[in-house]
Structures are given as structure tokens and as C-alpha cells.
Design an enzyme around this catalytic site. Structure first.
Site, mmCIF file in Angstrom:
data_model
loop_
_atom_site.group_PDB
_atom_site.id
_atom_site.type_symbol
_atom_site.label_atom_id
_atom_site.label_comp_id
_atom_site.label_asym_id
_atom_site.label_seq_id
_atom_site.Cartn_x
_atom_site.Cartn_y
_atom_site.Cartn_z
ATOM 1 N N GLU A 152 0.297 -1.313 5.550
ATOM 2 C CA GLU A 152 1.517 -0.864 6.457
ATOM 3 C C GLU A 152 1.133 0.515 6.912
ATOM 4 O OE1 GLU A 152 5.366 0.788 7.656
ATOM 5 O OE2 GLU A 152 3.981 1.336 6.093
ATOM 6 N N ASP A 204 0.914 -1.342 -0.177
ATOM 7 C CA ASP A 204 0.083 -0.014 0.155
ATOM 8 C C ASP A 204 0.897 1.286 0.119
ATOM 9 O OD1 ASP A 204 0.732 -0.745 2.527
ATOM 10 O OD2 ASP A 204 -0.665 0.453 3.414
#
Length: 480
Positions: free
Chosen positions: A142, A75
Site C-alpha cells: 500500500e 506493509d
């Protein structure tokens, strides 16, 4: 060892930036990784969180080598400049190279952590490299909670030596990272009819540098949410102000570079309020003249809104913004120039029936961090907010004298002719979760030079991408 061409890495990064991948919406990029593995006929596993591990067998003759994990997250923090027509769930990142740096057109670049992930994929695709068994582990979310790493199964990876390519500091080996305590507060409210006898204004702070709320937190940059909320709260104490909306910040892990509020002031107080605003604007200009000189503050007349936020909820939000600090809380007592503890007011949003506020607290002292986060929760709950802890990630510290880190250091010295600094950084990494889950694991975090991650000014220095690629290739061979 021959110098390896970095172009395959850059080609993969271009493909990756064609796949939308904001936090919490990683399905498309997880599909991309699975398709990539299948195209190479490699074994893979995808879990319920959309984390993906791709396993590549060792180069013939190196089957007995210890497995190596190459770690990244899929991400990215998606932010855009005002006025940019950008849908992070569907639109690609438009990257370009200028003066030796790769940048993006009006958005964050996604080099954090897409460039590291592209290196990992290039390792999988290149059968001329020498290496032992490899596990390329790519996690989700994350940047906004680390739920992917937190929920990994205990058998998802077998390797205990990890090359984490999620670093922005080219000349360092990150061997420690702060913990993080991310919480979300909601202030429920009922709509109230617009009161009579009020003039409405739109207040905007914009032009802030923003940046990463960990590595940039000590640079004296404006947190627009904090400053605008504090101003409005102090004004509420002296005159009757109503709130129609408050929206600020780009992401939980970014320093809020802009914020906008629509407020109403009694007609008789409008002159005084305007004068106070002009004084506030001048104070901000002076306060951030050196650290954030492009900050601008505007006050414009606004059409009367149909409704306003319930007065009680509005005052509760502004009181919380006034009371909760943003920025450095304490410097590290032993590591000169390193932040020990900080807090960021990341996002404020006005939704249909609630006001939303997020806080991102970081510290190398886990107990201090959680105590501070709980103190903020108490402040929020005293203002009638409901709070939810999204992440409470542990800090991490590697043994700086381990044989593994010595090998990484040696690789830098022989490939790049310098010895990298070993540092603990004031950003959170997933490493704390891995230390808890996988006994005996050792982690070295390296990467190219990335400047202003989590902002529209994000850029990566091209020469350092090439150099870190050489280190990764050589390190894998040494580990084999």
C-alpha cells in the site's frame, strides 16, 4: 455496552512488530496472518500479491446481517535514524511507551497501519463480540504502489460496507482521499576515471523533520533531495563539478529529511565553491528557521573516489532535481487549508550503473495529477532518463450524507462524546480501487491519532487506540 479491554490489541501489535514487513517484502507477515487464521480455524484466502482475507462467521443469531469488511494494509514504511543498525527485512521494531505515546527505538513505529491491523485481528480472536459476517482484508504494498489493491480479484471480498482502519486522524472520519501518481526514473551511466586536479567533498543535509509526503507536505519542511540537487545544479552552471554519488531520502512516500552527495571541484575553484556552500547553508538556515529548525548542512573533505558518474548522466540528474518542484503545487479551491495538488521527490540513489529518482505526485483532481506526472516524465526523458509509472491511483470521495456514515458518526458521539469531522485528506488510500472494483461499496476510514507517520518520530497516542477500539467494537454490533 461494556468497555472492552484494549490490551489484546496492544499484545497483537507487539507480535506484529516482531514480523518484518517493509513494502515489497510482505511474505513473512502474510505467513503470520495465515498462521493466525489457521490457529483460530478460520477460512482464509491468499492471492498472488500476498494479500490475505480472513473470514469469520457471524455471531449466532446475526447470520443474516450484511458482511462487513475490516480493511488494513500489512506493509509499513521502514526508516531509521542515521547510524542505527537496522535491517528492515529481518529486524523487529522495538516499541516503548512514554508520556502516553507509543514510539519506536530509532525507527518508524509501524502504527501506520499496524495498529489498525491489530484491531482487526483482535476482532477475529474475540468470540465474545457481537457482529455479522466479517472479512478482514489485509493488502500488500500500500505504501509504495498499491499493487495489492490494484490486483485484487473481483470476488475476493463480498462485503460492501468497509471499516478502513488506515487513518492517523483520531477526531475525523476520512471520506475522501487524493489520488497518487508514483513514478521511477533511471539515468543509466558509465563509470569514468577520477579526473586529475580535483578536490573531493562530501555534502550533507540532515536533521530534517521528514514525515508523510501527503499529510505533512504543507508544513514547510525541507526536501533535502530538492535543495541539494538545486544547489549542485546551479554550481555546475558556473564551474566544473563532477559527481561521484548522490543518495537521499528514506522512502517514496516520505519527505526526504536528508541527502548526501560526493562531488569533485577543480582545485582552482575550491575556494569559490566553499564560499558558495557557506552562503547556501546560511540561506537554508534562514529559510527553514521556523518550519524545520534542526536542519544542518555540512561540507567535509573526502578521499578521492576511484570512479565518478559519467558527466552527462550526473548533469541530467541534477537538472531534473532543479526543474521538478517538491511541495505544494496548489491548494484546494473549496476545502480551506487542504492541499489540492503536490509533488514529492522521495528517493535518489546511486546504484552500480544507474542513478534512480522517484516522484510521488498527489491530487484530488485525477486529470490534473496525471497531466502533471506526465509533464515530469517529459522533463525526465528530456534528460535521458527512462521512466516507469509504478502507480496511478484514483482519488476517492464518499457521500457525506449516507446512512452508513451517519451510523459511524452516531457511534463516535455515543461512545466518545464528540462528533468527528468528515474530511478529505491529501494522502492516497486504496479506496479508489475498491470503488472501481466493487460497485455499491461504502467506506469509512477511522483510526487512532498517529503523529509523524513514515518517519523515525512516528508515534501513536495510547488513549486514542483504546477509544477507537471501543468505536470499532460498538460499530460492528450496530451493523449486525
Amino acid at each position: 455496552m461494556e468497555k472492552r479491554n484494549v490490551q489484546p490489541v496492544l499484545d497483537l501489535f507487539k507480535k506484529l512488530n516482531g514480523v518484518p514487513r517493509p513494502s515489497h517484502h510482505e511474505e513473512k507477515v502474510a505467513d503470520f496472518l495465515v498462521s493466525f487464521a489457521e490457529s483460530l480455524q478460520l477460512e482464509y484466502e491468499r492471492d498472488a500479491q500476498n494479500c490475505v482475507v480472513i473470514r469469520k462467521p457471524a455471531t449466532p443469531g446475526h447470520e443474516q446481517a450484511e458482511p462487513v469488511v475490516i480493511l488494513n494494509h500489512m506493509d509499513m514504511v521502514c526508516v531509521s535514524v542515521p547510524g542505527k543498525n537496522y535491517d528492515p527485512e529481518n529486524d523487529a521494531i522495538e516499541a516503548y511507551v512514554e508520556d502516553g505515546w507509543m514510539k519506536a527505538k530509532g525507527t518508524s513505529l509501524g502504527a501506520d497501519n499496524g495498529m489498525g491491523l491489530s484491531m482487526a485481528l483482535a476482532v477475529l480472536a474475540d468470540d465474545t463480540l457481537v457482529h455479522g459476517p466479517i472479512e478482514v482484508l489485509t493488502t500488500t504494498n500500500e505504501e509504495d504502489g498499491m499493487s495489492g489493491a490494484a490486483n485484487l480479484s473481483l470476488d475476493f471480498i463480498k462485503g460492501r460496507k468497509v471499516i478502513n482502519l488506515d487513518s492517523e486522524d483520531y477526531d475525523t472520519i476520512t471520506i475522501g482521499a487524493a489520488g497518487a501518481y508514483l513514478q521511477r526514473a533511471t539515468f543509466p551511466f558509465m563509470h569514468e576515471a577520477r579526473p586529475k586536479g580535483f578536490l573531493f567533498y562530501e555534502l550533507t543535509i540532515s536533521g530534517g523533520h521528514g514525515g508523510h509526503s501527503g499529510v505533512d507536505i504543507n508544513k514547510g519542511r525541507i526536501n533535502a533531495n530538492k535543495e541539494l540537487g538545486t544547489f549542485l545544479y546551479t554550481e555546475c552552471m558556473s564551474m566544473n563539478i563532477v559527481l561521484a554519488s548522490f543518495n537521499g531520502g528514506e522512502a517514496n512516500a516520505s519527505i526526504a529529511s536528508s541527502a548526501t552527495a560526493v562531488i569533485g571541484v577543480k582545485t582552482g575553484d575550491a575556494g569559490t565553491f566553499t564560499q558558495h556552500f557557506e552562503e547556501f547553508a546560511e540561506q537554508l538556515k534562514q529559510k527553514y528557521a521556523e518550519t524545520d529548525p534542526e536542519v544542518t548542512v555540512q561540507l567535509e573533505a573526502e578521499d578521492d573516489p576511484q570512479y565518478i558518474v559519467e558527466t552527462r548522466a550526473a548533469l541530467c540528474l541534477l537538472s531534473a532535481l532543479y526543474q521538478i518542484p517538491a511541495g505544494v503545487i496548489r491548494m484546494h479551491p473549496e476545502l480551506q487549508g487542504t492541499v489540492m495538488t503536490s509533488n514529492n521527490i522521495g528517493v535518489v540513489r546511486t546504484e552500480e550503473n544507474q542513478l534512480v529518482l522517484t516522484l510521488h505526485t498527489r491530487s484530488f483532481d485525477y486529470e490534473e495529477m496525471t497531466a502533471l506526472g506526465q509533464k515530469f516524465s517529459q522533463i525526465l526523458e528530456s534528460q535521458d532518463a527512462m521512466t516507469e509509472v509504478i502507480m496511478s491511483a484514483p482519488a476517492w470521495q464518499e457521500n457525506p450524507d449516507s446512512d452508513y456514515l451517519k451510523l459511524v458518526d452516531e457511534t463516535f458521539r455515543e461512545k466518545l462524546d464528540f462528533s468527528p469531522r468528515k474530511v478529505a485528506m491529501h494522502f492516497v488510500l486504496e479506496a479508489g480501487y475498491y470503488v472501481q472494483k466493487y460497485p455499491g461499496i461504502q467506506i469509512a476510514c477511522i483510526g487512532p491519532r498517529i503523529v509523524e507517520p513514515h518517519s523515525t518520530k512516528e508515534r501513536v497516542e495510547m488513549s486514542t487506540v483504546e477509544n477507537i477500539w471501543q468505536v470499532v467494537v460498538d460499530l460492528l454490533e450496530r451493523l449486525a
